[in-house]
Enzyme design. Structure first.
Site, mmCIF file in Angstrom:
data_model
loop_
_atom_site.group_PDB
_atom_site.id
_atom_site.type_symbol
_atom_site.label_atom_id
_atom_site.label_comp_id
_atom_site.label_asym_id
_atom_site.label_seq_id
_atom_site.Cartn_x
_atom_site.Cartn_y
_atom_site.Cartn_z
ATOM 1 C CB THR A 1 -0.929 0.007 1.223
ATOM 2 O OG1 THR A 1 -1.626 -1.220 1.250
ATOM 3 C CG2 THR A 1 -1.912 1.133 1.133
ATOM 4 C CD GLN A 2 4.637 2.051 -1.701
ATOM 5 O OE1 GLN A 2 4.791 2.991 -0.933
ATOM 6 N NE2 GLN A 2 5.428 0.995 -1.670
#
Lengths: 254, 266
Positions: B43-44
């Site tokens: 998850t960026q």
């Protein structure tokens, strides 16, 4: 037009695992006592997250640790130091001496040299010879023993004041007189309170509350000046060893 | 002798290095082999997001509020999402940030509660334990540079003690008598502090509800990632209660009185 710029070159947003949670800590060593203090405000940017998040922790009957910087790392670090001290207690049936705790902290910090705990530590307490001691650390474990140290958001405001009032820098003694080597507890407590009220005036990340831990050596005479302190609370249960007290004060909340 | 335990009991390449005399870089690699290692997604950034969660302490316990919207950027994508979730019998959590990460957290907490129930040891998890668990999970994930992209409020009552605390994607935690995540930290938190600080033991359930409703209304007027549908969770000594979705009463008649922005001639 920041949008146009982002079209021109590929934009990279990286997750930043750190935050700065403000606040300031301070410790001063006397001849047979140490005072370790910190404000209780926790903030991020211009927001106050809470008015009461302690930064100063009693580790043993003669060691108190103050942590400042990234709060999540700070809490985790204190948790891990306490765990190591508990293991030591189980293995050796005594509390770890202060200078050993200091070296332990340096090792634990340096172990994370390439993903550091973003925390400035100040360890205060009583050495095995009964003298008051302060150890200060940087986030990767460099440390030294000192008589006094301020760290955190208002370090640049408080440390010069301490240099002047504790080390008597830029002061000339009266003819035939000498500067005292150690200050009495009552003077030190006043200096700590003044440091924090002043830092609160001039730094937005400092305020809300002040917690001062006082560690007394075995049989210290400084106990007398504590009897008149308002709202003082003892953290230790025995009177024949080192003793730890906590003094709480309000700071401005704006 | 090969001194590397991961190589023990495995086929040895005798023709190549029978006595382990070669440098470490040249020895057989028995570590995990993942053909997709380069393609592992982390998850960026959050995708489907919830906005603020508000919570306060009052006389009998804690009260928490969050709207029913999960946004996709500026698109109001899912308009009937529940962002408040009971955990065990004494706790409620409310989440802002990435909603798929939140659903994963709900899954973990369900598992935790089932494990604790299965022990049948007479103990149940209270809000303090749930918060500690979440804080450790969130901190561990941020330390792997793979965060769960949420800010979460945990509230509850157990053994006559109220508990209200915050935890976010960095593992940052704190506790206070009023808490707000996201935009609520800027818009609602000052209103909540004025209304609640010093009155935690006096405020009734009705008064607490009024305070939260008014704050949700202000947020609906000012935060563009809200809708006027929200839920309120109440935790008291009696247990957790999460309300049905409610509609905010709003008044837009002031809008026609505004002059100076659009095409009005006077």
């Amino acid at each position: 037009m920041p949008d146009m710029v982002s079209l021109a070159q590929p934009q990279q947003r990286q997750f930043n695992p750190y935050a700065d949670n403000g606040g300031t800590i301070l410790a001063i060593a006397g001849a047979d006592f140490t005072v370790i203090a910190g404000d209780t405000r926790q903030s991020e940017g211009y927001s106050i997250q809470t008015r009461y998040a302690p930064k100063v922790f009693r580790l043993t009957d003669r060691a108190v640790l103050a942590v400042n910087g990234f709060a999540a790392d700070g809490n985790m670090f204190v948790k891990k130091v306490r765990q190591r001290l508990e293991w030591y207690r189980h293995a050796h049936a005594k509390d770890m001496p202060l200078r050993a705790i200091a070296r332990l902290i340096q090792t634990m910090l340096y172990a994370r040299r390439f993903f550091p705990f973003y925390v400035y530590n100040i360890l205060g307490g009583i050495e095995e010879d009964g003298s008051g001691a302060v150890y200060s650390f940087d986030p990767v474990g460099s440390y030294e023993r000192e008589a006094c140290r301020a760290a955190g958001a208002a370090q640049s405001l408080v440390q010069p004041f301490l240099d002047n009032q504790i080390y008597f820098k830029n002061q000339v003694p009266a003819p035939g007189m000498a500067h005292p080597v150690h200050l009495p507890l009552s003077t030190v407590l006043s200096l700590v309170i003044d440091s924090f009220t002043s830092a609160t005036e001039r730094h937005i990340e400092v305020g809300d509350g002040l917690e001062m831990y006082v560690v007394l050596a075995k049989g210290s005479t400084a106990i007398q000046s504590l009897s008149t302190v308002r709202g003082i609370q003892e953290m230790t249960v025995t009177e024949d060893g080192e003793r730890v007290f906590v003094i709480r004060r309000e700071l401005k909340k704006d | 002798m090969d001194h590397f335990p991961t190589n023990w009991g495995r086929p040895r390449n005798d023709a190549y290095d029978p006595y382990g005399t070669y440098p470490i870089a040249h020895r057989p690699n028995n570590g995990p082999k993942d053909a997709f290692a380069d393609a592992v997604q982390r998850t960026q950034q959050p995708i489907v997001t919830g906005t603020s969660v508000l919570a306060i302490k009052y006389k009998d316990g804690i009260m928490m509020a969050a709207d029913n919207l999960a946004s996709y950027g500026s698109l109001a994508r899912f308009k009937d999402i529940q962002r408040l979730q009971p955990v065990g019998a004494h706790t409620v959590i409310g989440a802002g940030g990435d909603m798929s990460d939140f659903q994963y957290i709900q899954l973990m907490l369900d598992e935790l509660i089932i494990d604790e129930f299965s022990a049948q040891d007479g103990h149940t998890l209270g809000p303090a334990e749930v918060h500690e668990y979440l804080a450790q999970v969130m901190y561990a994930r941020r330390s792997k540079m793979n965060p769960l992209w949420n800010s979460i409020l945990v509230g509850g009552v157990k053994d006559g003690k109220r508990f209200l605390a915050y935890v976010d994607l960095l593992g940052t935690t704190y506790s206070a008598s009023t808490l707000a995540t996201g935009y609520g930290a800027y818009i609602a938190q000052p209103l909540l502090r004025t209304a609640v600080e010093g009155k935690e033991d006096i405020l009734t359930e009705e008064e607490a509800y009024k305070i939260l409703e008014q704050s949700m209304r202000v947020l609906y007027y000012r935060d563009a990632r809200t809708i006027d549908k929200y839920q309120v969770a109440t935790v008291t000594e009696k247990g957790v209660y999460i309300s049905e979705s409610r509609r905010l009463d709003t008044n837009w008649s002031f809008a026609e009185g505004i002059r100076g922005y659009g095409a009005q001639t006077q």
